[in-house]
Scaffold this active site. Structure first.
Site, PDB file in Angstrom:
ATOM      1  N   CYS A 137       0.940  -0.697   0.113  1.00 29.62           N
ATOM      2  CA  CYS A 137      -0.483  -0.038   0.058  1.00 29.62           C
ATOM      3  C   CYS A 137       0.925   1.241   0.152  1.00 29.62           C
ATOM      4  O   CYS A 137       0.810   2.200  -0.676  1.00 29.62           O
ATOM      5  CB  CYS A 137      -0.942  -0.236   1.237  1.00 29.62           C
ATOM      6  SG  CYS A 137      -0.428   0.113   2.682  1.00 29.62           S
TER       7      CYS A 137
ATOM      8  N   HIS B  35      -2.901   0.796   6.910  1.00 33.15           N
ATOM      9  CA  HIS B  35      -3.224   1.226   5.008  1.00 33.15           C
ATOM     10  C   HIS B  35      -3.196   3.044   4.917  1.00 33.15           C
ATOM     11  O   HIS B  35      -3.367   3.858   5.423  1.00 33.15           O
ATOM     12  CB  HIS B  35      -4.612   0.852   5.159  1.00 33.15           C
ATOM     13  CG  HIS B  35      -4.488   0.974   3.321  1.00 33.15           C
ATOM     14  ND1 HIS B  35      -3.912  -0.115   3.088  1.00 33.15           N
ATOM     15  CD2 HIS B  35      -5.837   1.583   3.457  1.00 33.15           C
ATOM     16  CE1 HIS B  35      -4.543   0.104   1.466  1.00 33.15           C
ATOM     17  NE2 HIS B  35      -5.952   1.355   1.793  1.00 33.15           N
TER      18      HIS B  35
END
Length: 729
Positions: free
Chosen positions: A91, A169
């Protein structure tokens, strides 16, 4: 390549080095500390970190939830770079690529440019596969990750390690076609947050969206949760500061030209005096060299003993004879002193020598009245002049930054493209170009001429002022601007991001703390003493604010070029849309393929900003005025103060890059091998068992429960409950 991607920390230094490994030039990553304050300067995009709610990212799939803000039009989605995250732990790279590949003004380099061209028009899923199958990206990604911890033995797998670890994230906030988009690789479509207002930047809307998101996640308490982090992808500040320094040095040259032109206009008879004095200098120096012995200069002895020969010694010697050429280089340099001069430059004769300026400057002393000058002359008041050793010039020993400096040296000539009219023709040029400023007697007119001629050779070298000197007149060397001196600050590199960010950093850099915003300039203070007899008014920043030249040209002195007309009018250079100046004497040279230098980009951006604020109207030539010598000296002080300030900022950025690399080495180094080797050596020496026993005994004495000691609490509870029941009966 679907496996093996490691987790990355949310650190601006890590992301900055990752951008460099991707091959991108002119980009860095800064951390945002305060969402309430407005972002200064251009921002390419935001990278936002938050806590992920799912337990296992390795088994997750792209979310199929669609709401009103999701963009489902394939034409819009495929035209932007939006990729699904199909590889676990990727990510960070996805968020960074979502910012870089959606910005048209970034030099992506060969790797990302090839990927952008190859994936043009692809679906988000195909772009995700392209990222996962790019070995260059995976190698750069894993090169900045911590070593992966070893797996626990199977018999100790009673507790799930994944459940105990918190997952985070990264997502991106990018402006695309006038609208703010949130690009999350775990969602099937990008999120459109709409356009921003006409009177605001896109960063203002992005900050509001992020604050609302934090408030919803923390039940309306945005400052009670630290599970978020925000970083900004911005232009490389080293390039910005170097471009500003180029503009400032060109402007300093223009101000000196204006000052020189003013002296030539007001005193045309000085040229004849200058020529007559130049003809007398060779004879005086020749006679002085035949009569005076060779002595060592006291203030140059420490440097000469180490074999470091400075140009300042030659400059202080003036027109005196130099040492023989056959002298070995490790010997201290010998200079010829005029007759009667001592080691300290003080005349042994007890009768004081009246040191006066040339007649044209004494008659035009704006700081004193003629009555005061006559009194000083009768009293024999002289101005003491003590040689000042110039500070060490700034140099960066970093390998990768030296490569950048080589490119910058090639672009140094771009600053020479702007050349104003009315440049005076100086006399014979002295042989020194060491970047010092020397005000000697009696030819002060050549002060500005020599400094201008040396500055035209290399703008990266501090400009110098040099005049011829008669026999018996002491030399004075003053540095052109105050250099930032390194402070004995804490050199700990545990967290390089503590150095500070351009966006509201809570900690201030020690370099900036040691250097004021407007440091006093020894150049202008010394020139003001020579020209006007005082420098108190020029040393006060409050007085400079009310100076006419500083008030008119100060706001644009570091962002726009100054133009000196033939009639002595000094005005800022107005740029047109094509990037060429409205003045025919100052025109940037267009490079190949329409590329422009950093100086041109800085000037264009500065002019655009001044047009927005109403300071400059598009297409309207800027009016200029004539200033007095005192006003020009105040403007020169302002320019040199800005040069010192930007040099301190540039040095700070270079030091920050160095600490980023040190942190990266500490982060990526695998200490397991050293630990295992050390423990095995302790076991071989028979010391491991004793250390373990000592550690256990220390914990027992401190009251720490070990093993099953805490299970003894249950019988104690039953004993306490029996008397209570008996009392109830």
């Amino acid at each position: 390549m679907n496996k093996g991607w490691l987790e990355l920390e949310s650190d601006p230094g890590l992301f900055t080095l990752l951008v460099e490994d991707f091959g991108v030039k002119g980009v860095q990553v800064e951390e945002i500390y305060d969402l309430q304050s407005k972002c200064q300067g251009p921002v390419y995009g935001f990278i936002f970190l938050f806590k992920w709610i799912e337990e296992r990212r390795s088994r997750r799939k792209v979310s199929t939830l669609v709401d009103d803000t999701s963009v489902i039009d394939d034409d819009i989605v495929n035209n932007m770079f939006f990729a699904h995250q199909l590889i676990p732990n990727s990510c960070a790279t996805h968020a960074l690529l979502s910012v870089l590949l959606n910005c048209s003004s970034v030099d992506l380099g060969p790797t990302l440019s090839r990927m952008k061209d190859f994936t043009k028009g692809f679906s988000p899923e195909s772009k995700g596969y392209a990222i996962g199958n790019a070995p260059e990206l995976a190698k750069a990604h894993n090169s900045h990750a911590r070593p992966e911890p070893r797996h626990l033995p199977e018999k100790q797998n009673g507790l799930s390690a994944v459940r105990t670890m918190e997952a985070f994230h990264f997502v991106s906030y990018v402006p695309i076609t006038g609208r703010l988009f949130e690009l999350d690789g775990l969602k099937v479509y990008p999120i459109d947050h709409g356009p921003w207002g006409e009177d605001e930047e896109w960063t203002d809307k992005a900050r509001r969206v992020i604050m609302e998101r934090i408030g919803l996640a923390t039940a309306g308490e945005p400052y009670h949760d630290i599970r978020f982090n925000l970083m900004a992808v911005v232009p490389d500040r080293r390039i910005k500061y170097e471009a500003r320094l180029h503009v400032l040095k060109v402007n300093r040259q223009t101000v000196l030209e204006a000052l020189q032109q003013l002296i030539r206009v007001t005193q045309p008879e000085l040229i004849q005096t200058h020529k007559s004095q130049e003809s007398q200098l060779p004879e005086e120096s020749k006679s002085a060299s035949n009569k005076s012995p060779l002595v060592l200069e006291a203030n140059r002895a420490p440097a000469a003993s180490e074999g470091n020969h400075t140009d300042g010694a030659e400059e202080a010697a003036g027109s005196c004879a130099q040492a023989p050429s056959h002298s070995p280089p490790n010997k201290p340099k010998l200079v010829v002193k005029p007759p009667g001069s001592s080691l300290n430059g003080v005349h042994p004769n007890p009768t004081p020598i009246v040191q006066r300026l040339p007649a044209f400057l004494d008659n035009h002393n704006y700081a004193k009245s003629p009555m005061q000058e006559e009194e000083d002359l009768a009293a024999g008041v002289g101005r003491s002049r003590v040689p000042v050793r110039p500070p060490q010039q700034y140099s960066d020993d970093e390998d990768d930054y030296e490569d950048d400096e080589e490119d910058d040296v090639q672009n140094t000539n771009s600053a020479l493209r702007y050349k104003g009219k009315g440049t005076g023709k100086p006399g014979a040029l002295s042989g020194s170009a060491d970047g010092q400023l020397s005000v000697l007697q009696p030819n002060t007119i050549n002060v500005l001429a020599e400094k201008l001629k040396e500055s035209q050779k290399d703008l990266s070298i501090p400009l110098s002022i040099k005049t011829s000197s008669g026999a018996g007149s002491p030399a004075v060397a003053v540095p052109t601007h105050s250099q930032p001196s390194p402070t004995p600050s804490n050199e700990s590199t545990d967290t390089a991001s503590e150095i500070g960010s351009a966006f509201n950093s809570p900690l201030r850099s020690p370099i900036r703390s040691a250097n004021p915003t407007r440091p006093s300039s020894p150049v202008t203070s010394h020139i003001s003493k020579v020209l006007f007899g005082e420098d108190d008014s020029l040393l006060r920043v409050d007085c400079i604010r009310y100076n006419r030249a500083v008030r008119d040209l100060g706001p644009v002195i570091s962002t726009g070029l100054l133009h000196l007309a033939e009639d002595g009018v000094l005005s800022p250079l107005a740029l047109t849309e094509g990037g060429k100046g409205s003045s025919p004497s100052i025109r940037p040279i267009q490079g190949s393929q329409g590329s422009s230098s950093p100086v041109e980009k800085e000037v264009v951006e500065a002019t655009d900003s001044r047009e927005k604020t109403g300071m400059v109207r598009p297409g309207e030539p800027l009016s200029g005025e004539k200033y007095s010598p005192k006003e020009l000296l105040a403007l020169l002080k302002c320019v040199e103060a800005e040069i010192a300030n930007y040099e301190a900022c540039l040095k700070e950025e270079v030091e920050k890059r160095k600490k980023f690399k040190i942190d990266d080495q500490r982060r990526t180094h695998n200490y397991d091998e050293f630990i295992c080797t050390f423990i095995s050596m302790l076991a071989q020496e028979g010391m491991l068992a004793n250390l373990v026993e000592q550690n256990i005994s220390v914990r027992r004495r401190q009251g720490v429960s070990i093993g099953r000691l805490h299970k003894q609490r249950k019988p104690d509870r039953r004993k306490r409950s029996r008397p209570y029941k008996a009392k109830r009966q």
